[in-house]
Structures are given as structure tokens and as C-alpha cells.
Design an enzyme around this catalytic site. Sequence first.
Site, mmCIF file in Angstrom:
data_model
loop_
_atom_site.group_PDB
_atom_site.id
_atom_site.type_symbol
_atom_site.label_atom_id
_atom_site.label_comp_id
_atom_site.label_asym_id
_atom_site.label_seq_id
_atom_site.Cartn_x
_atom_site.Cartn_y
_atom_site.Cartn_z
ATOM 1 N N GLY A 103 5.569 -7.107 -2.618
ATOM 2 C CA GLY A 103 5.430 -5.792 -2.545
ATOM 3 C C GLY A 103 4.324 -5.365 -3.258
ATOM 4 O O GLY A 103 3.342 -6.005 -3.550
ATOM 5 N N PHE A 104 4.226 -3.854 -3.744
ATOM 6 C CA PHE A 104 3.350 -3.352 -4.603
ATOM 7 C C PHE A 104 3.063 -4.029 -5.995
ATOM 8 O O PHE A 104 2.063 -4.559 -6.271
ATOM 9 C CB PHE A 104 3.688 -1.923 -4.878
ATOM 10 C CG PHE A 104 3.468 -1.009 -3.751
ATOM 11 C CD1 PHE A 104 2.375 -0.458 -3.168
ATOM 12 C CD2 PHE A 104 4.783 -0.341 -3.220
ATOM 13 C CE1 PHE A 104 2.238 0.450 -2.365
ATOM 14 C CE2 PHE A 104 4.786 0.610 -2.353
ATOM 15 C CZ PHE A 104 3.530 0.751 -1.818
ATOM 16 N N GLU B 39 11.626 13.822 3.282
ATOM 17 C CA GLU B 39 10.677 13.540 4.048
ATOM 18 C C GLU B 39 11.262 13.069 5.660
ATOM 19 O O GLU B 39 10.810 13.610 6.468
ATOM 20 C CB GLU B 39 9.831 12.385 3.572
ATOM 21 C CG GLU B 39 8.927 12.775 2.637
ATOM 22 C CD GLU B 39 8.309 11.768 1.795
ATOM 23 O OE1 GLU B 39 7.143 11.889 0.970
ATOM 24 O OE2 GLU B 39 8.443 10.496 1.956
ATOM 25 N N ALA C 136 6.489 3.370 -6.361
ATOM 26 C CA ALA C 136 5.317 2.691 -6.209
ATOM 27 C C ALA C 136 4.368 2.354 -7.427
ATOM 28 O O ALA C 136 4.279 1.344 -7.791
ATOM 29 C CB ALA C 136 4.473 2.754 -4.960
#
Length: 420
Positions: free
Chosen positions: A12-13, A171, A315
Site C-alpha cells: 500500500g502507500f 463520496e 493515506a
Amino acid sequence: MGKHRVVVVGGGFGGLGVVRGLNRADAEVTLIDRTNHHLFQPLLYQVATALLPAGDIAPAFRAILRTQRNAHVLLGEVTGFDTAAKRVHVDLTDGRSRQVEYDTLVVAAGSRDSYFGHDEWAESAPPMKTLEQAVDLRSRLLRAFETAVAADDPKQWLSFAVVGAGPTGVELAGQIADLARRALKGQFREIDPRDVRITLLDAAPHVLPPFSAELREHARVKLERLGVTVMTSAMVESIDAAGLTTKDGDRVEARTIIWAAGVQASPLARKLAEATNTETDRKGRIVVNPADCSVTDDVFAIGDMVNLNDLPGIAEPALQEGHHVARVIKARLKGRRAKPFRYLDLGTMATISPGDAVADIKKLRLKGLIGKAAWAVVHIAFLVGFRNRIAVLTQWGWNLVTGRRAQPIILEPVQAIERK
């Protein structure tokens, strides 16, 4: 004596940040992940709502690291740790098990959804944490419209519920509204867009709890103008295939329910804590040294699976932790000490519609088109790969001008194909 062996669990990040940060370091770096791609999770909901193709936010690790000669990729699932022998237990794709030895271990296993003790709700309200789940959700959303065309009661299939009014929930709700009223306009002539019902629920008293009151109110008003029914202070008590019920007794009918309410640390956090005799918090996150993200002298943990001064599970902390751990490892290889970790808060953002977003950046409050521009710049900047950035920008522009979406296709899940 061979080169220093660094094993990174999770791409991942944070994990990918460690691997790339060790480019040209005097070390052999092995990245282990269950998938062969890095997932840009902040845009996962846009795959789920047919705005972006899956590949635009999920470049393959081998493509990302093709020029990094000291980086290696191993596809497999980590099942445990032997920190005394400095080994990681991995189940490979062919069914075999393997022990991967390390000199330095970095675990960045991320998080998973939490149903707060009601895991049975996942069947009726699946999460959206992986690329596969997002593609499956896209099929479920589009299938709901297709089913409504031939249904005796179309309204029941045109009812959607999103549980959780944080950035992901807001969102999702905004994108479903745009999908129903703009993107699919004219394509489903048998459906009246006014029959679409979208409900956004949260147990908190506000949408977007981490944001300022001004931006929370802006988001709520804009969502309601899009046709989204916002229910706050509404704790879910039960979920079934036809809808959900809150603790206050309110019933929300919805044939498509999406869970975006809570997360917990990956199970690997507990396994690493047991292997290193380290404590975890109530969310299952392993507690690390705030100065360098270490668990022991040769083991580090970063990202959503750790508690580092209660930083949020987004993130930016993972990215900064990953870059810092890479600096720590490089400094140690040269016999030096790195400076202590300091988190730089870059704020929080959420998009509401194609032309509206909110951004809470320290004392700066942005909304509307300005907020959307700031949101777009930040997301494009952090997206991995030049081609991916251009592709995503192109799709955003096309959607903004025409209202159309790039991937309005239904893909049958593997289970359905096997049943057939």
C-alpha cells in the site's frame, strides 16, 4: 557476507513508500503482497461507480519497480512471523509455503472493515476495501438499474443505502446520485430518475466528522440537493437483504446497501504483536515507537495497522511513515541515526460531486470548485504512474463535460459463473 535483506509486507502507500525509498540503497528489498498491484484506495469508489477503469488506480508492482534493481516482488499471503529466527511465513499462489528470511522487517498490512461485532451484515452490506470488491459493487449498482427496468416495483431496486458518512461514504453517495441522474440519463428511458432513493446514514451527529462545522454543513446541503437523504445520529441495529433498521426504529428500504462505516487493523497486526510481545489498542492496532515506527530493533510497522500518536488511518500518515522508515534503514546501513519522525498534517479532503469538494487544510477551508481543484491536484500528485495520472485526468474531464462514465459494464462474480 551478502547484502542487507529488507522484507516489506504489504504494497500500500506505506509499504511501497519504503521499497521505493530504498532505491539504490545497499540492500536487497523484497515486497510481499497478496495481489500483484498497488491500490490507490482514495479513488476506489470511482471504480465502484463506473467512473474509472480498475487499472487506472491499480498499477502492477513489477511495472512500478521495473527500474529498481534491488527490488523484488513475491506474490503470496503472509501467515505469521518468527522474529527469533528472523523469518516470515508465506503461503504462495501454488499452494506451497515458504520461509522468507530478513535482516530488517517492515509490516504495512493495512486494515479491514469492521462491522462492530456484526460480521453477518457483510452478506447484505458488503464493504469496499479491495479492487475486487469495488468491481463487484459496480456490477451490483448497474444490475440494480437493469433489474428495475423489468421489475413490477422498480422503486425497490432503485433504493440505495450507504452506511457511514465519513469521506468514503459521502463520496459514494454523491457519485451514486450523479450516476443515476446524469450519467445514466437517456440510457434507461424506462426509469424515472426521481424514483431513485439514496440514503446516507451515520451514528455520528454530523457528516464528515473530522471536518470543520462550515464544511460539514456545506457537504450536507450539497448532498441533499443531489437527492441524497442524510440521516445522522442513526445507529444501525439490523441489516437484511431488503434494507436496514436503526436503533430508533426507523426502517430504510434498500436493495443495495454499502458498508463504509468502520475499519480495524489487519489480523497481521495481532500476529506481529504476539511475535514481538507488543501491545495493541482497542482497534487491534499495534503500538509502535513514535520516533521511528519500530516495534523492535529490526522490526517496523506502519500505516493503518499501527497506533502512532493516534494518527488517522488515511493515506498521508502511511506515506510519511513509509518514507521515514526508508530513511531510518538507509541511515543505519551507513552507521548513522535518522532524525525522529514528525508528521506533517496536510489536511483532509472529500469530494461531493463532479464540480464540488471540501478541503480542510489547517486553517484553510475550501469548498465548491476551489475545493474540487485542490482535491484533484492532491489526488493526481499522489497517484502512482504518469500514464495513470493522464488517464484519470482524461476520464474526469470527460465526465465533467458529458456526464458519461468510462466503465458502465456488469461483470459476473466468479461465484455466479461457477454456479452456472
